[in-house]
Design a protein around this motif. Structure first.
Motif, PDB file in Angstrom:
ATOM      1  N   PRO A 116      -2.315   7.511   0.557  1.00 13.29           N
ATOM      2  CA  PRO A 116      -3.504   7.335   1.340  1.00 13.29           C
ATOM      3  C   PRO A 116      -4.596   8.491   1.236  1.00 13.29           C
ATOM      4  O   PRO A 116      -4.213   9.499   1.051  1.00 13.29           O
ATOM      5  N   ALA A 117      -5.917   8.185   1.397  1.00  9.79           N
ATOM      6  CA  ALA A 117      -6.851   9.161   1.368  1.00  9.79           C
ATOM      7  C   ALA A 117      -6.574  10.430   2.445  1.00  9.79           C
ATOM      8  O   ALA A 117      -6.996  11.557   2.012  1.00  9.79           O
ATOM      9  N   TRP A 118      -5.999  10.226   3.362  1.00 12.84           N
ATOM     10  CA  TRP A 118      -6.015  11.150   4.379  1.00 12.84           C
ATOM     11  C   TRP A 118      -4.681  11.977   4.278  1.00 12.84           C
ATOM     12  O   TRP A 118      -4.659  13.109   4.804  1.00 12.84           O
ATOM     13  N   PHE A 119      -3.963  11.719   3.191  1.00  9.70           N
ATOM     14  CA  PHE A 119      -2.584  12.561   3.214  1.00  9.70           C
ATOM     15  C   PHE A 119      -3.079  13.895   2.397  1.00  9.70           C
ATOM     16  O   PHE A 119      -2.156  14.679   3.107  1.00  9.70           O
ATOM     17  N   PRO A 120      -3.893  14.151   1.486  1.00  8.93           N
ATOM     18  CA  PRO A 120      -4.200  15.441   1.241  1.00  8.93           C
ATOM     19  C   PRO A 120      -4.712  16.380   2.357  1.00  8.93           C
ATOM     20  O   PRO A 120      -4.429  17.481   2.467  1.00  8.93           O
TER      21      PRO A 120
END
Length: 144
Positions: A116-120
């Motif tokens: 998911p884009a929010w993971f980093p």
């Protein structure tokens, strides 16, 4: 410094961070070993496996630092060791180098879609929190 009583939140933060960092350490170790079982369980696409296998040595080392130092930091936090902060700082350095590599590398779409884009953002936030938390606990005399 005097020996300060261990606050309840150290155990909560320490255990949750150990669980979180165990996942990263497990992923690093099993991916580095080329575990077909792990790639199947995690549903890594063949392109993703090839991408991980093509990491240059410095990026592979950075990935190791990022994950294994965070895992060690969690253990050191639970052990009330003053070295927990150093371990989390090393982890941040590893994450930074890995981030630099991944920014310039062409990650396969199939692998990028798994994360998911929010993971980093969450990864950075948690690790920075753990560094700040361990420094605060050391300053309060909880970590020795």
């Amino acid at each position: 410094m005097t020996d300060t009583k261990t606050p309840w939140h150290l155990w909560v933060v320490g255990i949750l961070s150990l669980l979180w960092n165990s996942v990263g350490a497990t992923d690093y170790v099993l991916s580095s070993l080329g575990s077909e079982w792990w790639f199947d369980v995690m549903e890594y696409p063949p392109e993703g496996v090839a991408y991980l296998g093509a990491f240059p040595a410095w990026a592979h080392g950075a990935w190791a630092l990022g994950t294994l130092a965070a895992f060690a930091g969690s253990i050191l936090l639970l052990a009330r060791s003053r070295h927990a902060g150093l371990a989390f700082a090393v982890s941040i350095a590893g994450i930074a180098l890995t981030t630099i590599y991944e920014a310039g590398a062409e990650m396969p779409v199939e692998l990028a879609e798994m994360q998911p884009a929010w993971f980093p953002v969450m990864l950075w936030a948690i690790t920075i929190f753990l560094l700040i938390y361990s420094i605060a606990m050391r300053r309060k005399g909880v970590l020795r």
